[in-house]
Design a protein around this motif. Structure first.
Motif, PDB file in Angstrom:
ATOM      1  N   GLY A 149     -12.858  -2.178 -58.400  1.00  0.00           N
ATOM      2  CA  GLY A 149     -11.814  -3.311 -58.219  1.00  0.00           C
ATOM      3  C   GLY A 149     -12.258  -3.591 -56.754  1.00  0.00           C
ATOM      4  N   ALA A 150     -11.256  -4.520 -56.232  1.00  0.00           N
ATOM      5  CA  ALA A 150     -11.543  -4.932 -54.747  1.00  0.00           C
ATOM      6  C   ALA A 150     -10.542  -4.091 -54.063  1.00  0.00           C
ATOM      7  N   VAL A 151     -10.862  -3.349 -53.171  1.00  0.00           N
ATOM      8  CA  VAL A 151      -9.846  -2.566 -52.413  1.00  0.00           C
ATOM      9  C   VAL A 151     -10.131  -2.911 -50.915  1.00  0.00           C
ATOM     10  N   ALA A 152      -8.904  -3.532 -50.511  1.00  0.00           N
ATOM     11  CA  ALA A 152      -9.165  -4.169 -49.148  1.00  0.00           C
ATOM     12  C   ALA A 152      -8.674  -3.304 -48.010  1.00  0.00           C
ATOM     13  N   PHE A 153      -8.912  -3.553 -46.735  1.00  0.00           N
ATOM     14  CA  PHE A 153      -8.945  -2.886 -45.721  1.00  0.00           C
ATOM     15  C   PHE A 153      -9.610  -1.892 -45.182  1.00  0.00           C
ATOM     16  N   VAL A 154     -10.350  -1.160 -46.112  1.00  0.00           N
ATOM     17  CA  VAL A 154     -11.296   0.012 -45.873  1.00  0.00           C
ATOM     18  C   VAL A 154     -12.369  -0.628 -44.978  1.00  0.00           C
ATOM     19  N   GLY A 155     -13.145  -1.380 -45.361  1.00  0.00           N
ATOM     20  CA  GLY A 155     -14.326  -2.212 -44.835  1.00  0.00           C
ATOM     21  C   GLY A 155     -13.985  -2.848 -43.728  1.00  0.00           C
ATOM     22  N   LEU A 156     -12.686  -3.213 -43.148  1.00  0.00           N
ATOM     23  CA  LEU A 156     -12.181  -3.681 -42.140  1.00  0.00           C
ATOM     24  C   LEU A 156     -11.579  -2.902 -41.172  1.00  0.00           C
ATOM     25  N   VAL A 157     -10.836  -1.781 -41.488  1.00  0.00           N
ATOM     26  CA  VAL A 157     -10.249  -1.215 -40.553  1.00  0.00           C
ATOM     27  C   VAL A 157     -11.167   0.261 -40.118  1.00  0.00           C
ATOM     28  N   VAL A 158     -11.614   0.903 -41.027  1.00  0.00           N
ATOM     29  CA  VAL A 158     -12.425   2.290 -40.787  1.00  0.00           C
ATOM     30  C   VAL A 158     -13.472   1.830 -39.905  1.00  0.00           C
ATOM     31  N   PRO A 159     -14.205   0.680 -39.759  1.00  0.00           N
ATOM     32  CA  PRO A 159     -15.348   0.580 -38.517  1.00  0.00           C
ATOM     33  C   PRO A 159     -14.752   0.467 -37.312  1.00  0.00           C
ATOM     34  N   HIS A 160     -13.578  -0.200 -37.215  1.00  0.00           N
ATOM     35  CA  HIS A 160     -12.717  -0.324 -35.810  1.00  0.00           C
ATOM     36  C   HIS A 160     -12.429   1.064 -35.611  1.00  0.00           C
ATOM     37  N   VAL A 161     -11.762   1.766 -36.380  1.00  0.00           N
ATOM     38  CA  VAL A 161     -11.350   3.273 -35.956  1.00  0.00           C
ATOM     39  C   VAL A 161     -12.462   3.879 -35.532  1.00  0.00           C
ATOM     40  N   VAL A 162     -13.559   4.004 -36.178  1.00  0.00           N
ATOM     41  CA  VAL A 162     -14.687   4.693 -35.701  1.00  0.00           C
ATOM     42  C   VAL A 162     -15.160   4.300 -34.466  1.00  0.00           C
ATOM     43  N   ARG A 163     -15.365   2.988 -34.333  1.00  0.00           N
ATOM     44  CA  ARG A 163     -15.694   2.653 -32.775  1.00  0.00           C
ATOM     45  C   ARG A 163     -14.765   3.182 -31.686  1.00  0.00           C
ATOM     46  N   MET A 164     -13.626   3.161 -32.085  1.00  0.00           N
ATOM     47  CA  MET A 164     -12.728   3.707 -30.962  1.00  0.00           C
ATOM     48  C   MET A 164     -13.122   5.028 -30.662  1.00  0.00           C
ATOM     49  N   VAL A 165     -13.759   5.795 -31.448  1.00  0.00           N
ATOM     50  CA  VAL A 165     -14.034   7.260 -31.312  1.00  0.00           C
ATOM     51  C   VAL A 165     -15.481   7.290 -30.569  1.00  0.00           C
ATOM     52  N   VAL A 166     -16.318   6.632 -31.356  1.00  0.00           N
ATOM     53  CA  VAL A 166     -17.749   6.749 -31.017  1.00  0.00           C
ATOM     54  C   VAL A 166     -18.576   5.703 -30.139  1.00  0.00           C
ATOM     55  N   GLY A 167     -17.687   4.519 -30.016  1.00  0.00           N
ATOM     56  CA  GLY A 167     -18.608   3.410 -29.097  1.00  0.00           C
ATOM     57  C   GLY A 167     -18.947   2.488 -30.167  1.00  0.00           C
TER      58      GLY A 167
END
Length: 379
Positions: A299-317
């Motif tokens: 099904g359509a699981v929201a926010f995973v593809g939106l938030v996880v990339p931003h959180v990862v960028r906060m850590v690794v650039g």
């Protein structure tokens, strides 16, 4: 599908807000470690170790609690052809036949959605983009409801609804591409606007199908496909999802340099010797295929593809090669945890995954927006 070698953009061009969307550098305390390949390998190794522990733990937890030691023993017996005692058959079946495919599917979908989110945000140069911005989610929901209401694809048995969802997702992607690329290049703005329009149109079709349904079964199906869940997970779905998602992750990682340049804008990309339109079309085909397969089983699981990339960028650039190395295991750990909460918080009932991801994702996203060090685009 492998992109040509591309020279990394200069520091001055990456910092120019007019050239593209500014993205954050890692915190000063981690910048030195993560700038090196060794540091990145250590981070990925740590995430994979956490993922392994999370998988074993999630398989053991539920209405019937099974210790991690017993869970590991049952898993080893399953993969090695070992035997279990007669009184352990029920626990073994719970571990191997019910929970293991579900948890592995959750890990695959979490990894895939996170990586696709990174690619889509760079491809359309929009920090609010996610894997479903291209109408794939609405197409899958409409396809699933159509099969449920009309009884189509009955020859596929229990896989009929998933097949309908996958066909609907691909049809929506083809429609978005055909309309977006009908005149001139496949620009990010045209792609997003077309995706939104197609999504609204498919939602109207889905509402019409629900209204014409003779019973309330379609309503429950819509709720499942719009909120997500792994209740129907089985071993039969894993090979198909793995065959698409795992190679897709490798291809997206190889597109890391191309995504760096696409995020800076088409003019900058052209000046660096790549064709942004060609790369965007190839990426659209890949992310549509990956998203369609994942939506068909979860099904359509929201926010995973939106938030996880931003959180990862906060850590690794902001460098996409680093983000695409860390985002998949991070997304897998997150999704395994979300699925565990969804089936244990209100047991024996299951919460839709979208409820939990929204409750986690919204506060995280708002927190990121309040950070001065993190820019989502613009001045």
């Amino acid at each position: 599908m492998s992109p040509p070698a591309i020279a990394a953009p200069s520091a001055s061009s990456a910092a120019d807000p007019s050239a593209g969307e500014p993205l954050p550098e890692p915190p000063s305390g981690t910048r030195g470690l993560l700038a090196s390949r060794k540091g990145l390998v250590l981070v990925c190794a740590a995430l994979f170790a956490v993922l392994l522990v999370s998988i074993v733990t999630a398989i053991g937890l539920g209405a019937a609690v099974i210790t991690p030691g017993e869970t590991a023993r049952y898993l080893w017996a399953a993969v090695s052809g070992g035997r279990v005692a007669a009184h352990e058959v029920t626990a073994y079946q719970i571990v191997w036949e019910i929970r293991t495919p579900r948890v592995l599917l959750a890990a695959l979908v979490g990894a895939g959605l996170s990586a696709v989110g990174v690619a889509v945000q760079a491809m359309v140069r929009n920090a609010l983009a996610d894997p479903f911005v291209l109408g794939v989610s609405s197409g899958a929901s409409a396809g699933a409801v159509a099969v449920t209401v009309t009884g189509g694809l009955a020859a596929l048995g229990v896989y009929a609804v998933s097949a309908g969802a996958f066909a609907g997702a691909l049809a929506a992607s083809v429609l978005v591409y055909a309309v977006s690329a009908g005149r001139g290049a496949l620009s990010p703005l045209r792609l997003i606007l077309t995706g939104v329009a197609v999504s609204l149109g498919l939602q109207a079709v889905m509402s019409l199908l629900i209204y014409s349904a003779p019973d309330g079964e379609a309503t429950g199906m819509v709720l499942y496909w719009t909120m997500g869940g792994f209740g129907a997970a089985s071993w039969g779905a894993l090979p198909v999802v793995s065959a698409v998602v795992l190679p897709g992750l490798v291809v997206l990682y190889r597109y890391g340099r191309a995504l760096d340049v696409l995020a800076l804008g088409d003019e900058t990309a052209a000046s660096l010797g790549i064709d942004p339109d060609r790369h965007r079309k190839a990426l659209l085909a890949l992310v549509s295929l990956m998203t369609g397969v994942m939506v068909a089983v979860s099904g359509a699981v929201a926010f995973v593809g939106l938030v996880v990339p931003h959180v990862v960028r906060m850590v690794v650039g902001a460098t996409h090669a680093r983000v695409l190395a860390v985002a998949p295991p991070a997304g897998a750990v997150f999704m395994v945890g979300v699925d565990l909460v969804s089936r244990t918080l209100m047991a024996p009932r299951e919460l839709p995954l979208g409820v939990i991801t929204a409750l986690v994702g919204v506060p995280v996203f708002l927190t990121l927006m309040r950070r001065r060090a993190y820019l989502f685009g613009g001045s």
